[in-house]
Motif scaffolding. Structure first.
Motif, mmCIF file in Angstrom:
data_model
loop_
_atom_site.group_PDB
_atom_site.id
_atom_site.type_symbol
_atom_site.label_atom_id
_atom_site.label_comp_id
_atom_site.label_asym_id
_atom_site.label_seq_id
_atom_site.Cartn_x
_atom_site.Cartn_y
_atom_site.Cartn_z
ATOM 1 N N ASN A 2 49.759 41.735 29.448
ATOM 2 C CA ASN A 2 49.487 43.138 29.774
ATOM 3 C C ASN A 2 48.400 43.238 30.842
ATOM 4 N N ASN A 3 48.056 44.475 31.199
ATOM 5 C CA ASN A 3 47.072 44.705 32.256
ATOM 6 C C ASN A 3 45.697 44.136 31.885
ATOM 7 N N ASN A 4 45.350 44.195 30.596
ATOM 8 C CA ASN A 4 44.055 43.664 30.169
ATOM 9 C C ASN A 4 43.969 42.165 30.437
ATOM 10 N N ASP A 5 45.048 41.443 30.149
ATOM 11 C CA ASP A 5 45.056 39.995 30.385
ATOM 12 C C ASP A 5 44.904 39.685 31.876
ATOM 13 N N ILE A 6 45.587 40.441 32.711
ATOM 14 C CA ILE A 6 45.499 40.224 34.159
ATOM 15 C C ILE A 6 44.075 40.487 34.640
ATOM 16 N N PHE A 7 43.515 41.593 34.150
ATOM 17 C CA PHE A 7 42.150 41.974 34.534
ATOM 18 C C PHE A 7 41.156 40.885 34.122
ATOM 19 N N LYS A 8 41.286 40.369 32.906
ATOM 20 C CA LYS A 8 40.389 39.315 32.408
ATOM 21 C C LYS A 8 40.504 38.055 33.249
ATOM 22 N N LYS A 9 41.750 37.659 33.556
ATOM 23 C CA LYS A 9 41.964 36.424 34.311
ATOM 24 C C LYS A 9 41.402 36.524 35.731
ATOM 25 N N LEU A 10 41.560 37.691 36.354
ATOM 26 C CA LEU A 10 40.994 37.881 37.691
ATOM 27 C C LEU A 10 39.466 37.851 37.650
ATOM 28 N N ARG A 11 38.919 38.443 36.630
ATOM 29 C CA ARG A 11 37.461 38.459 36.485
ATOM 30 C C ARG A 11 36.907 37.043 36.354
ATOM 31 N N VAL A 12 37.567 36.224 35.536
ATOM 32 C CA VAL A 12 37.109 34.848 35.330
ATOM 33 C C VAL A 12 37.347 34.007 36.576
ATOM 34 N N ALA A 13 38.526 34.149 37.190
ATOM 35 C CA ALA A 13 38.866 33.322 38.353
ATOM 36 C C ALA A 13 37.937 33.597 39.532
ATOM 37 N N LEU A 14 37.561 34.864 39.718
ATOM 38 C CA LEU A 14 36.707 35.216 40.844
ATOM 39 C C LEU A 14 35.226 35.245 40.471
ATOM 40 N N GLN A 15 34.918 34.940 39.225
ATOM 41 C CA GLN A 15 33.549 34.904 38.710
ATOM 42 C C GLN A 15 32.813 36.213 39.007
ATOM 43 N N LEU A 16 33.410 37.311 38.559
ATOM 44 C CA LEU A 16 32.837 38.632 38.789
ATOM 45 C C LEU A 16 32.097 39.112 37.554
ATOM 46 N N ARG A 17 30.945 39.747 37.781
ATOM 47 C CA ARG A 17 30.200 40.372 36.689
ATOM 48 C C ARG A 17 30.606 41.841 36.613
ATOM 49 N N ASP A 18 30.219 42.501 35.534
ATOM 50 C CA ASP A 18 30.595 43.897 35.336
ATOM 51 C C ASP A 18 30.060 44.787 36.454
ATOM 52 N N ASP A 19 28.818 44.556 36.875
ATOM 53 C CA ASP A 19 28.256 45.407 37.931
ATOM 54 C C ASP A 19 28.994 45.205 39.257
ATOM 55 N N GLN A 20 29.488 43.997 39.501
ATOM 56 C CA GLN A 20 30.264 43.753 40.724
ATOM 57 C C GLN A 20 31.609 44.467 40.652
ATOM 58 N N ILE A 21 32.215 44.477 39.466
ATOM 59 C CA ILE A 21 33.498 45.161 39.310
ATOM 60 C C ILE A 21 33.324 46.662 39.516
ATOM 61 N N VAL A 22 32.212 47.214 39.015
ATOM 62 C CA VAL A 22 31.941 48.639 39.217
ATOM 63 C C VAL A 22 31.806 48.928 40.711
ATOM 64 N N GLU A 23 31.116 48.064 41.462
ATOM 65 C CA GLU A 23 30.972 48.247 42.912
ATOM 66 C C GLU A 23 32.323 48.145 43.618
ATOM 67 N N ILE A 24 33.170 47.223 43.177
ATOM 68 C CA ILE A 24 34.501 47.073 43.775
ATOM 69 C C ILE A 24 35.324 48.334 43.542
ATOM 70 N N MET A 25 35.235 48.904 42.356
ATOM 71 C CA MET A 25 35.967 50.139 42.051
ATOM 72 C C MET A 25 35.455 51.301 42.899
ATOM 73 N N GLN A 26 34.148 51.304 43.199
ATOM 74 C CA GLN A 26 33.595 52.390 44.005
ATOM 75 C C GLN A 26 34.045 52.311 45.458
ATOM 76 N N LEU A 27 34.507 51.141 45.898
ATOM 77 C CA LEU A 27 35.021 51.017 47.265
ATOM 78 C C LEU A 27 36.252 51.884 47.485
ATOM 79 N N VAL A 28 37.005 52.153 46.413
ATOM 80 C CA VAL A 28 38.205 52.997 46.517
ATOM 81 C C VAL A 28 37.968 54.351 45.848
ATOM 82 N N ASP A 29 36.696 54.734 45.709
ATOM 83 C CA ASP A 29 36.297 56.019 45.114
ATOM 84 C C ASP A 29 36.832 56.199 43.701
#
Length: 144
Positions: A2-29
């Motif tokens: 499901n989408n949660n699994d994809i999201f988790k795998k991308l987070r681990v593969a790219l070594q992203l922290r929660d604050d970085q993910i929030v910044e990435i989401m803000q790039l697309v408003d």
């Protein structure tokens, strides 16, 4: 998967922290909090677990493209961005200062004094003080 699994795998593969993910989401408003992200990354049997919707994953992927590749006017090399993230992760883990033990007072060794050996007869028995009065309980029984 499901989408949660994809999201988790991308987070681990790219070594992203929660604050970085929030910044990435803000790039697309797209505004999302770190607490909401935590709900996506929980196990499915956790009471605070939330399904990651298509809109959230779509906005994350679109933001990730901008984060890694840059915009048309300001292009970036994706591998440089990934390497920089890896260095930041290594730096943050190695820079954490370890708590040093600092005693509240300065240690001063006592001067040596000769102690007497323990003798139980030296101790005097303190007189027992009766704190509670003696009470007789009848418990409903009469003595005859």
């Amino acid at each position: 998967m499901n989408n949660n699994d994809i999201f988790k795998k991308l987070r681990v593969a790219l070594q992203l922290r929660d604050d970085q993910i929030v910044e990435i989401m803000q790039l697309v408003d797209f505004r999302i909090s770190a607490a909401e992200l935590g709900a996506f990354f929980r196990t499915t049997d956790h009471p605070k677990y939330m399904d990651c919707g298509d809109q959230v994953l779509r906005n994350f992927l679109n933001g990730l493209v901008i984060h890694l590749r840059g915009t048309k006017e300001n292009p970036k090399n994706a591998m440089d961005v990934i390497k920089q993230n890896q260095e930041d992760v290594k730096k943050n883990t190695s820079e954490k200062p370890k708590a040093e033990f600092k005693p509240k007072t300065e240690f001063k060794p006592k001067t040596e004094t000769k102690k007497k050996p323990f003798n139980p007869k030296d101790k005097r028995a303190a007189p027992k003080v009766q704190v509670v009065e003696k009470v007789q309980y009848k418990n409903g029984k009469n003595k005859k």
